[in-house]
Design a protein around this motif. Structure first.
Motif, mmCIF file in Angstrom:
data_model
loop_
_atom_site.group_PDB
_atom_site.id
_atom_site.type_symbol
_atom_site.label_atom_id
_atom_site.label_comp_id
_atom_site.label_asym_id
_atom_site.label_seq_id
_atom_site.Cartn_x
_atom_site.Cartn_y
_atom_site.Cartn_z
ATOM 1 N N LYS A 1 0.727 -1.171 -0.118
ATOM 2 C CA LYS A 1 0.047 -0.070 0.074
ATOM 3 C C LYS A 1 1.129 1.171 -0.136
ATOM 4 O O LYS A 1 0.730 2.251 -0.627
ATOM 5 C CB LYS A 1 -0.987 0.068 1.385
ATOM 6 N N THR A 2 1.886 1.262 0.679
ATOM 7 C CA THR A 2 2.857 2.511 0.843
ATOM 8 C C THR A 2 3.472 2.633 -0.322
ATOM 9 O O THR A 2 3.787 3.787 -0.950
ATOM 10 C CB THR A 2 3.847 2.274 1.899
ATOM 11 N N ARG A 3 3.951 1.734 -1.044
ATOM 12 C CA ARG A 3 4.606 1.480 -2.202
ATOM 13 C C ARG A 3 3.615 2.329 -3.357
ATOM 14 O O ARG A 3 4.134 3.008 -4.139
ATOM 15 C CB ARG A 3 5.359 0.387 -2.774
ATOM 16 N N LEU A 4 2.336 1.974 -3.430
ATOM 17 C CA LEU A 4 1.551 2.464 -4.171
ATOM 18 C C LEU A 4 1.253 3.853 -4.062
ATOM 19 O O LEU A 4 1.164 4.666 -5.134
ATOM 20 C CB LEU A 4 0.077 1.566 -4.052
ATOM 21 N N GLN A 5 1.286 4.147 -2.866
ATOM 22 C CA GLN A 5 0.658 5.962 -2.555
ATOM 23 C C GLN A 5 1.967 6.606 -2.770
ATOM 24 O O GLN A 5 1.646 7.859 -3.430
ATOM 25 C CB GLN A 5 0.482 5.863 -1.024
ATOM 26 N N LEU A 6 3.198 6.115 -2.882
ATOM 27 C CA LEU A 6 4.533 6.937 -3.157
ATOM 28 C C LEU A 6 4.501 7.083 -4.546
ATOM 29 O O LEU A 6 5.414 7.742 -5.286
ATOM 30 C CB LEU A 6 5.423 6.356 -2.525
ATOM 31 N N ASP A 7 3.872 6.018 -5.399
ATOM 32 C CA ASP A 7 3.948 5.944 -6.685
ATOM 33 C C ASP A 7 3.256 7.225 -7.438
ATOM 34 O O ASP A 7 2.081 7.280 -7.380
ATOM 35 C CB ASP A 7 3.572 5.009 -7.417
ATOM 36 N N SER A 8 4.011 8.425 -7.945
ATOM 37 C CA SER A 8 3.222 9.590 -8.298
ATOM 38 C C SER A 8 2.919 9.483 -10.015
ATOM 39 O O SER A 8 2.448 10.431 -10.403
ATOM 40 C CB SER A 8 3.918 10.712 -7.986
ATOM 41 N N CYS B 1 0.288 19.591 -0.518
ATOM 42 C CA CYS B 1 0.414 18.051 -1.000
ATOM 43 C C CYS B 1 -0.955 17.571 -1.376
ATOM 44 O O CYS B 1 -0.965 17.003 -2.460
ATOM 45 C CB CYS B 1 0.917 17.047 0.376
ATOM 46 N N LEU B 2 -2.080 17.853 -1.009
ATOM 47 C CA LEU B 2 -3.324 17.477 -1.203
ATOM 48 C C LEU B 2 -3.765 18.328 -2.555
ATOM 49 O O LEU B 2 -4.414 17.339 -3.438
ATOM 50 C CB LEU B 2 -4.367 18.146 -0.316
ATOM 51 N N VAL B 3 -3.553 19.454 -2.766
ATOM 52 C CA VAL B 3 -3.845 20.404 -4.064
ATOM 53 C C VAL B 3 -3.063 19.664 -5.092
ATOM 54 O O VAL B 3 -3.536 19.439 -6.327
ATOM 55 C CB VAL B 3 -3.723 21.449 -3.868
ATOM 56 N N ILE C 1 -2.320 17.220 -10.385
ATOM 57 C CA ILE C 1 -1.331 16.895 -11.317
ATOM 58 C C ILE C 1 -1.812 15.056 -11.489
ATOM 59 O O ILE C 1 -1.713 14.578 -12.713
ATOM 60 C CB ILE C 1 0.017 16.495 -10.565
ATOM 61 N N GLU C 2 -2.558 14.467 -10.496
ATOM 62 C CA GLU C 2 -2.941 13.082 -10.604
ATOM 63 C C GLU C 2 -4.431 12.837 -10.757
ATOM 64 O O GLU C 2 -4.857 11.670 -11.000
ATOM 65 C CB GLU C 2 -2.237 12.183 -9.441
ATOM 66 N N GLY C 3 -5.258 13.733 -10.382
ATOM 67 C CA GLY C 3 -6.636 13.517 -10.440
ATOM 68 C C GLY C 3 -7.119 13.288 -9.012
ATOM 69 O O GLY C 3 -6.575 12.802 -8.201
ATOM 70 N N LEU C 4 -8.352 13.246 -8.757
ATOM 71 C CA LEU C 4 -9.089 13.106 -7.405
ATOM 72 C C LEU C 4 -8.922 11.861 -6.990
ATOM 73 O O LEU C 4 -8.743 11.354 -5.821
ATOM 74 C CB LEU C 4 -10.604 13.452 -7.588
ATOM 75 N N ARG C 5 -9.070 10.758 -7.931
ATOM 76 C CA ARG C 5 -8.671 9.487 -7.727
ATOM 77 C C ARG C 5 -7.382 8.889 -6.944
ATOM 78 O O ARG C 5 -7.504 7.932 -6.172
ATOM 79 C CB ARG C 5 -9.207 8.463 -8.895
ATOM 80 N N ALA C 6 -6.538 9.718 -7.299
ATOM 81 C CA ALA C 6 -5.072 9.500 -6.741
ATOM 82 C C ALA C 6 -5.462 9.474 -5.151
ATOM 83 O O ALA C 6 -4.558 8.954 -4.351
ATOM 84 C CB ALA C 6 -4.334 10.740 -7.016
#
Length: 312
Positions: free
Chosen positions: A43-50, A265-267, A272-277
């Motif tokens: 999960k952490t690796r997925l969240q760090l993937d920008s 960070c939230l904005v 950059i990645e969309g709301l689903r990020a």
């Protein structure tokens, strides 16, 4: 007025019970954390993937970790994770129960079920905030060490050789206050997680028992843990993504920082990645919270029974 002998004995029993509960929560948390840590790492690796790659998923990330680092790579950062839960879980669980019982006693109620769901949610959120502030340094080390696995997979030298080395380097390069980097999104997440987890577990278990769907046993505990895991994940995932990214970033060679604040960070994440990020890692988070809560609550309730304590 000096308390009577019966009152003194009652106070001693209460103090003893609190110590026992702290020990039991620690044991249950260690078991739950060890059994579900590989999912948390994924999960952490997925969240760090920008990146915006649609092919990135939990199974692919986990497979890459095993292929590049071996099965033990799935447990990178386990020791600070356990240390965190030795601080975090006992405080939040025992604090919530004491807050709940104190409010019930003040209102003249006869049990935790007399509290409304909103009152339980506030008690859970407040307990989580207190616990997370205390445990935030251990959480920071855990996230940094988990993120180090990506450096290893790229053929780079990891930043830290172990938890103590991580603590020392963070203090030396970022100051003592650096141990609490990301504490605000961390606290926000803790409030939401515990608001969903503790309140929902407590309320759901009592609902199941009162409606005779199951007795106060493993079936009721399992149903309640599944329901609380889903609600906690839904509420906390955006804050978890922000927390993970804030805690992982460190000042570069020129002091450049990607995110100036949790709001920044939230904005930037949404722009950059969309709301689903904000729900990146939702399924591995839920897949972890479900088993984590099952292992924790079932073992904790059983240990309470063995110790002669009442059900949570």
């Amino acid at each position: 007025m000096k308390p009577s002998g019966e009152e003194e004995r009652g106070q001693l029993r209460a103090h003893k019970n609190t110590h026992v509960k702290l020990i039991l929560t620690s044991l249950s948390a260690m078991a739950a954390e060890t059994s579900t840590f590989p999912i948390d790492l994924t999960k952490t690796r997925l969240q760090l993937d920008s990146s915006s790659r649609s092919t990135t998923n939990a199974f692919r990330v986990a497979s890459e970790i095993v292929r590049e680092q071996g099965p033990l790579g799935l447990y990178k950062g386990l020791s600070p994770a356990i240390l965190r839960h030795l601080l975090y879980t006992p405080i939040r669980i025992v604090a919530y129960e004491n807050l709940r019982n104190a409010v019930v006693s003040a209102d003249g109620g006869g049990g935790g079920g007399s509290l409304s769901l909103s009152a339980k949610a506030l008690a859970g959120g407040f307990s989580g905030v207190i616990a997370q502030v205390v445990a935030s340094p251990a959480d920071l080390v855990k996230v940094r060490m988990q993120a180090d696995g990506r450096l290893v997979s790229q053929g780079l030298q990891p930043r830290y050789s172990g938890p103590l080395d991580a603590l020392n380097k963070i203090v030396c390069t970022e100051g003592f206050g650096g141990l609490w980097k990301g504490v605000f999104p961390n606290v926000q997440r803790a409030f939401l997680v515990n608001m969903g987890e503790l309140a929902c577990y407590d309320h759901a278990k009592r609902f199941v028992i009162q409606n005779q769907m199951a007795n106060d046993n493993i079936y009721a505990h399992t149903l309640a843990s599944i329901m609380s895991g889903l609600s906690a994940t839904t509420l906390s995932c955006p804050a978890d993504v922000v927390k993970t990214r804030m805690m992982n970033q460190a000042a570069g060679k020129e002091g450049k920082i990607i995110y100036n604040s949790s709001y920044d960070c939230l904005v930037k994440t949404v722009r950059i990645e969309g709301l689903r990020a904000l729900w990146k890692g939702f399924f591995p988070t839920w897949a972890r919270l479900g088993p984590w809560q099952f292992v924790f609550w079932v073992s904790y309730e059983k240990l309470r029974q063995i110790a002669g304590l009442s059900s949570f």
